[in-house]
Write a protein that holds these residues in place. Sequence first.
Motif, PDB file in Angstrom:
ATOM      1  N   LEU B  58     -29.236  12.028  -9.079  1.00  0.00           N
ATOM      2  CA  LEU B  58     -29.074  10.576  -8.983  1.00  0.00           C
ATOM      3  C   LEU B  58     -29.388  10.239  -7.540  1.00  0.00           C
ATOM      4  O   LEU B  58     -28.764  10.769  -6.626  1.00  0.00           O
ATOM      5  CB  LEU B  58     -27.635  10.194  -9.335  1.00  0.00           C
ATOM      6  CG  LEU B  58     -27.246   8.719  -9.490  1.00  0.00           C
ATOM      7  CD1 LEU B  58     -25.892   8.643 -10.201  1.00  0.00           C
ATOM      8  CD2 LEU B  58     -27.153   7.981  -8.193  1.00  0.00           C
ATOM      9  N   SER B  59     -30.398   9.423  -7.321  1.00  0.00           N
ATOM     10  CA  SER B  59     -30.695   9.052  -5.941  1.00  0.00           C
ATOM     11  C   SER B  59     -31.211   7.628  -5.908  1.00  0.00           C
ATOM     12  O   SER B  59     -31.492   7.038  -6.943  1.00  0.00           O
ATOM     13  CB  SER B  59     -31.707  10.010  -5.320  1.00  0.00           C
ATOM     14  OG  SER B  59     -32.968   9.841  -5.900  1.00  0.00           O
ATOM     15  N   ALA B  60     -31.329   7.085  -4.708  1.00  0.00           N
ATOM     16  CA  ALA B  60     -31.741   5.702  -4.567  1.00  0.00           C
ATOM     17  C   ALA B  60     -32.955   5.622  -3.643  1.00  0.00           C
ATOM     18  O   ALA B  60     -33.241   6.540  -2.879  1.00  0.00           O
ATOM     19  CB  ALA B  60     -30.600   4.860  -4.009  1.00  0.00           C
ATOM     20  N   VAL B  61     -33.668   4.506  -3.762  1.00  0.00           N
ATOM     21  CA  VAL B  61     -34.834   4.238  -2.931  1.00  0.00           C
ATOM     22  C   VAL B  61     -34.712   2.807  -2.425  1.00  0.00           C
ATOM     23  O   VAL B  61     -34.321   1.916  -3.177  1.00  0.00           O
ATOM     24  CB  VAL B  61     -36.146   4.379  -3.752  1.00  0.00           C
ATOM     25  CG1 VAL B  61     -37.353   4.232  -2.847  1.00  0.00           C
ATOM     26  CG2 VAL B  61     -36.199   5.696  -4.495  1.00  0.00           C
ATOM     27  N   ASP B  62     -35.037   2.592  -1.160  1.00  0.00           N
ATOM     28  CA  ASP B  62     -35.046   1.239  -0.591  1.00  0.00           C
ATOM     29  C   ASP B  62     -36.494   0.775  -0.509  1.00  0.00           C
ATOM     30  O   ASP B  62     -37.288   1.360   0.238  1.00  0.00           O
ATOM     31  CB  ASP B  62     -34.394   1.268   0.798  1.00  0.00           C
ATOM     32  CG  ASP B  62     -34.362  -0.126   1.425  1.00  0.00           C
ATOM     33  OD1 ASP B  62     -34.841  -1.076   0.777  1.00  0.00           O
ATOM     34  OD2 ASP B  62     -33.853  -0.247   2.552  1.00  0.00           O
ATOM     35  N   TYR B  63     -36.846  -0.262  -1.281  1.00  0.00           N
ATOM     36  CA  TYR B  63     -38.214  -0.759  -1.290  1.00  0.00           C
ATOM     37  C   TYR B  63     -38.375  -1.977  -0.392  1.00  0.00           C
ATOM     38  O   TYR B  63     -39.153  -2.884  -0.703  1.00  0.00           O
ATOM     39  CB  TYR B  63     -38.646  -1.099  -2.719  1.00  0.00           C
ATOM     40  CG  TYR B  63     -39.057   0.106  -3.533  1.00  0.00           C
ATOM     41  CD1 TYR B  63     -40.327   0.649  -3.387  1.00  0.00           C
ATOM     42  CD2 TYR B  63     -38.198   0.683  -4.447  1.00  0.00           C
ATOM     43  CE1 TYR B  63     -40.721   1.749  -4.128  1.00  0.00           C
ATOM     44  CE2 TYR B  63     -38.577   1.783  -5.196  1.00  0.00           C
ATOM     45  CZ  TYR B  63     -39.845   2.312  -5.034  1.00  0.00           C
ATOM     46  OH  TYR B  63     -40.231   3.397  -5.765  1.00  0.00           O
ATOM     47  N   LEU B  64     -37.645  -2.015   0.722  1.00  0.00           N
ATOM     48  CA  LEU B  64     -37.734  -3.152   1.639  1.00  0.00           C
ATOM     49  C   LEU B  64     -39.183  -3.335   2.110  1.00  0.00           C
ATOM     50  O   LEU B  64     -39.817  -2.402   2.577  1.00  0.00           O
ATOM     51  CB  LEU B  64     -36.832  -2.902   2.848  1.00  0.00           C
ATOM     52  CG  LEU B  64     -36.837  -3.986   3.926  1.00  0.00           C
ATOM     53  CD1 LEU B  64     -36.160  -5.234   3.415  1.00  0.00           C
ATOM     54  CD2 LEU B  64     -36.149  -3.494   5.191  1.00  0.00           C
ATOM     55  N   VAL B  66     -41.719  -3.797   0.341  1.00  0.00           N
ATOM     56  CA  VAL B  66     -42.670  -3.425  -0.704  1.00  0.00           C
ATOM     57  C   VAL B  66     -42.432  -4.285  -1.935  1.00  0.00           C
ATOM     58  O   VAL B  66     -43.363  -4.840  -2.512  1.00  0.00           O
ATOM     59  CB  VAL B  66     -42.542  -1.925  -1.057  1.00  0.00           C
ATOM     60  CG1 VAL B  66     -43.443  -1.567  -2.217  1.00  0.00           C
ATOM     61  CG2 VAL B  66     -42.871  -1.065   0.157  1.00  0.00           C
ATOM     62  N   LEU B  74     -33.732   0.823  -5.807  1.00  0.00           N
ATOM     63  CA  LEU B  74     -33.895   1.482  -7.093  1.00  0.00           C
ATOM     64  C   LEU B  74     -32.908   2.635  -7.146  1.00  0.00           C
ATOM     65  O   LEU B  74     -32.783   3.397  -6.189  1.00  0.00           O
ATOM     66  CB  LEU B  74     -35.321   2.027  -7.228  1.00  0.00           C
ATOM     67  CG  LEU B  74     -35.545   2.916  -8.453  1.00  0.00           C
ATOM     68  CD1 LEU B  74     -35.763   2.051  -9.677  1.00  0.00           C
ATOM     69  CD2 LEU B  74     -36.720   3.840  -8.252  1.00  0.00           C
ATOM     70  N   ALA B  76     -32.384   5.998  -9.337  1.00  0.00           N
ATOM     71  CA  ALA B  76     -33.082   6.834 -10.314  1.00  0.00           C
ATOM     72  C   ALA B  76     -32.132   7.910 -10.823  1.00  0.00           C
ATOM     73  O   ALA B  76     -31.523   8.637 -10.033  1.00  0.00           O
ATOM     74  CB  ALA B  76     -34.315   7.469  -9.677  1.00  0.00           C
ATOM     75  N   ARG B  89     -36.219   9.902 -16.919  1.00  0.00           N
ATOM     76  CA  ARG B  89     -35.725   9.210 -15.736  1.00  0.00           C
ATOM     77  C   ARG B  89     -35.300   7.802 -16.138  1.00  0.00           C
ATOM     78  O   ARG B  89     -36.061   7.088 -16.784  1.00  0.00           O
ATOM     79  CB  ARG B  89     -36.807   9.146 -14.659  1.00  0.00           C
ATOM     80  CG  ARG B  89     -36.377   8.362 -13.418  1.00  0.00           C
ATOM     81  CD  ARG B  89     -37.515   8.135 -12.441  1.00  0.00           C
ATOM     82  NE  ARG B  89     -38.068   9.378 -11.959  1.00  0.00           N
ATOM     83  CZ  ARG B  89     -39.340   9.740 -12.127  1.00  0.00           C
ATOM     84  NH1 ARG B  89     -40.176   8.956 -12.734  1.00  0.00           N
ATOM     85  NH2 ARG B  89     -39.771  10.892 -11.673  1.00  0.00           N
ATOM     86  N   ARG B  91     -34.329   4.176 -14.598  1.00  0.00           N
ATOM     87  CA  ARG B  91     -34.469   3.451 -13.335  1.00  0.00           C
ATOM     88  C   ARG B  91     -33.698   2.145 -13.437  1.00  0.00           C
ATOM     89  O   ARG B  91     -33.833   1.410 -14.413  1.00  0.00           O
ATOM     90  CB  ARG B  91     -35.945   3.154 -13.049  1.00  0.00           C
ATOM     91  CG  ARG B  91     -36.846   4.341 -13.240  1.00  0.00           C
ATOM     92  CD  ARG B  91     -38.314   3.954 -13.143  1.00  0.00           C
ATOM     93  NE  ARG B  91     -38.772   3.952 -11.769  1.00  0.00           N
ATOM     94  CZ  ARG B  91     -39.619   3.079 -11.267  1.00  0.00           C
ATOM     95  NH1 ARG B  91     -40.084   2.101 -12.011  1.00  0.00           N
ATOM     96  NH2 ARG B  91     -40.010   3.168 -10.016  1.00  0.00           N
ATOM     97  N   PHE B 122     -26.947   4.028   1.279  1.00  0.00           N
ATOM     98  CA  PHE B 122     -27.622   2.780   0.921  1.00  0.00           C
ATOM     99  C   PHE B 122     -26.675   1.594   0.805  1.00  0.00           C
ATOM    100  O   PHE B 122     -27.115   0.464   0.664  1.00  0.00           O
ATOM    101  CB  PHE B 122     -28.373   2.942  -0.408  1.00  0.00           C
ATOM    102  CG  PHE B 122     -29.556   3.864  -0.314  1.00  0.00           C
ATOM    103  CD1 PHE B 122     -30.813   3.374  -0.002  1.00  0.00           C
ATOM    104  CD2 PHE B 122     -29.422   5.212  -0.533  1.00  0.00           C
ATOM    105  CE1 PHE B 122     -31.908   4.214   0.097  1.00  0.00           C
ATOM    106  CE2 PHE B 122     -30.506   6.072  -0.433  1.00  0.00           C
ATOM    107  CZ  PHE B 122     -31.756   5.564  -0.121  1.00  0.00           C
ATOM    108  N   GLN B 146     -29.918   5.349   5.250  1.00  0.00           N
ATOM    109  CA  GLN B 146     -31.197   5.534   4.557  1.00  0.00           C
ATOM    110  C   GLN B 146     -31.886   4.208   4.233  1.00  0.00           C
ATOM    111  O   GLN B 146     -32.962   4.203   3.658  1.00  0.00           O
ATOM    112  CB  GLN B 146     -31.003   6.328   3.263  1.00  0.00           C
ATOM    113  CG  GLN B 146     -30.792   7.813   3.479  1.00  0.00           C
ATOM    114  CD  GLN B 146     -32.079   8.572   3.741  1.00  0.00           C
ATOM    115  OE1 GLN B 146     -33.173   8.020   3.764  1.00  0.00           O
ATOM    116  NE2 GLN B 146     -31.954   9.864   3.966  1.00  0.00           N
ATOM    117  N   ARG B 147     -31.268   3.091   4.620  1.00  0.00           N
ATOM    118  CA  ARG B 147     -31.972   1.824   4.416  1.00  0.00           C
ATOM    119  C   ARG B 147     -33.154   1.746   5.374  1.00  0.00           C
ATOM    120  O   ARG B 147     -33.106   2.275   6.487  1.00  0.00           O
ATOM    121  CB  ARG B 147     -31.016   0.649   4.681  1.00  0.00           C
ATOM    122  CG  ARG B 147     -29.999   0.483   3.574  1.00  0.00           C
ATOM    123  CD  ARG B 147     -29.286  -0.841   3.746  1.00  0.00           C
ATOM    124  NE  ARG B 147     -28.333  -1.038   2.659  1.00  0.00           N
ATOM    125  CZ  ARG B 147     -27.668  -2.171   2.466  1.00  0.00           C
ATOM    126  NH1 ARG B 147     -27.843  -3.190   3.284  1.00  0.00           N
ATOM    127  NH2 ARG B 147     -26.838  -2.282   1.456  1.00  0.00           N
TER     128      ARG B 147
END
Lengths: 368, 184
Positions: B58-64, B66, B74, B76, B89, B91, B122, B146-147
């Motif tokens: 389980l992890s996150a992504v910062d799409y700042l 984008v 996000l 995941a 997966r 999302r 995050f 991580q942001r």
Amino acid sequence: MIGYLHTGIEKNTEVRNWTQGVTFVTRADYLASFFNEAAYCMSVERLLGATPPPRAQAIRVLLMELNRIASHLVWLATGGMELGALSMMLYGFREREQILDIFEFITGLRMNHAFIRPGGLSTDLPDGTLEKVKAFVDAFPAKVDEYEELLTENQIWIDRNRGVGILEADVALGLGVTGPLLRAAGVPHDLRKQTPYSGYEKYDFDVATKTAGDCEARYLVRVKEMRESTKIVGQVIESLPDGPVMVEDRKIAWPAQLALGEGGLGNAPEYIRKIMGESMEALIHHFKLVTEGFNVPAGEVYVPLESPRGELGYHIVSTGGTKPWRVHGRDPSFVNLQAMPHMVRGRLIADVIASVASIDPVMGGVDR
Amino acid sequence: MDDRLASIVTHARERFPMAVSEPAEAFGEVSVEVARDRIADLSKILRDDAPFELLSDLSAVDYLGVNPSERRFLIAYHLSSPSHPHRLRMRVWIPEGDERCPTVTSVWPTANFHEREVFDFFGITFEGHPSLRRIFMPDEWEGYPQRKDYPLGGTNVQYHGAFIPPPDVRKQPTTTTGYPGRLS
């Protein structure tokens, strides 16, 4: 306990190019460097749509299995020491040293090699590697016999381990526990068999399982795994294909020709002569790839493999640039540590030592 | 996507018609987008019926910069199982300014550490989590490292009389195109 070794590996990879990422992830679980490198590179390769040549894949398997033995030896050595078996500590590190010597001979470094690269390997094996590995593979099974003679039927060892730190299969699954801990609880889950990668389907080996789910079962599983890994390494040396160790695509492949010199791995003198003295185009190509790197198509992937401690995966997100947008390592030590309270609840303090040792956590991987 | 995984996703979409998207396949991996408020319910179905006993990751992504702000984060979820080789997966998009998500710890207890990690890095709150505290950074730490708007940190390093700034503020190459990395 968690957090003191946090070094921001994931954040750091976001400001480096895709190739440089390898030098960061190899430092996460430092006892399983090659596994981190391979998982990261397999993720990048999946995004690129690149398949490393067969020789590179076989060498990856060779390195990973030697690495698995080395990692299990550190577990056996330190775990033995924690339970009072001091001679096991000496024996374990003695044999691990031989593996590290082989790694140093191949990569120039004993740990944190950054030898596996997106698209293949940084360089081919030096002459004489296979003889060295063969000598190790021939001698090692007798050493495992020696460990077993020392421990397996040792009454103190049995008293400290049997029935201690029990983790049942359903609890293990719920807690996300994988690797030897799960296999010792009777679940024959091994990603090398379930979804073979790097050509593992070609090698003949067994998945070690036990059903007791206690510290003794984990010990027996890991000892069996060392024997199986030795078998795989033997098969790799027998069947190592010839050919290149990097993808043909020159827009991905690292431009330098590396050679092992006295100070470790570096640019080959002939290559420096060529780019500095003969070909301007080669120099430009080198400069662009080394300073900027290559673009990776946008998308996200998660590629897991079977590390010595369980499922090690990299979740990698690209937005199409020369740097990763996000790199997340799913480290098995981090996840497996959650099983500790369940193992030790209501038991003696002495059992905590045996239980934590049997989880085999590597804090570099836990904290990243 | 093979038949078994397709039927798993179809089954999930029948149970939650509004909350689960069409499956998307990319790079040989299958993902579905899930409405934030149904993630825990869907997780339970997938764990029991599919079955996906393992929450691998389980992890996150910062799409700042984008994505638009309502799809800034996000999360995941990577599901797998020892009994079959399929992976799925899930999302979940988290908007900026409303960083919360229902916990899945009651479905997969392993999510405990993962969700604490995402919270720590995050700043996404997992509602219903039994003990949502920072896990890597000190408790009193400010900010979410991580942001994308959080700096890497680091200091100027002296080298032959010059000072080299940390890599995230270092001058970038004049072109940012790089080489096209796709194999022809």
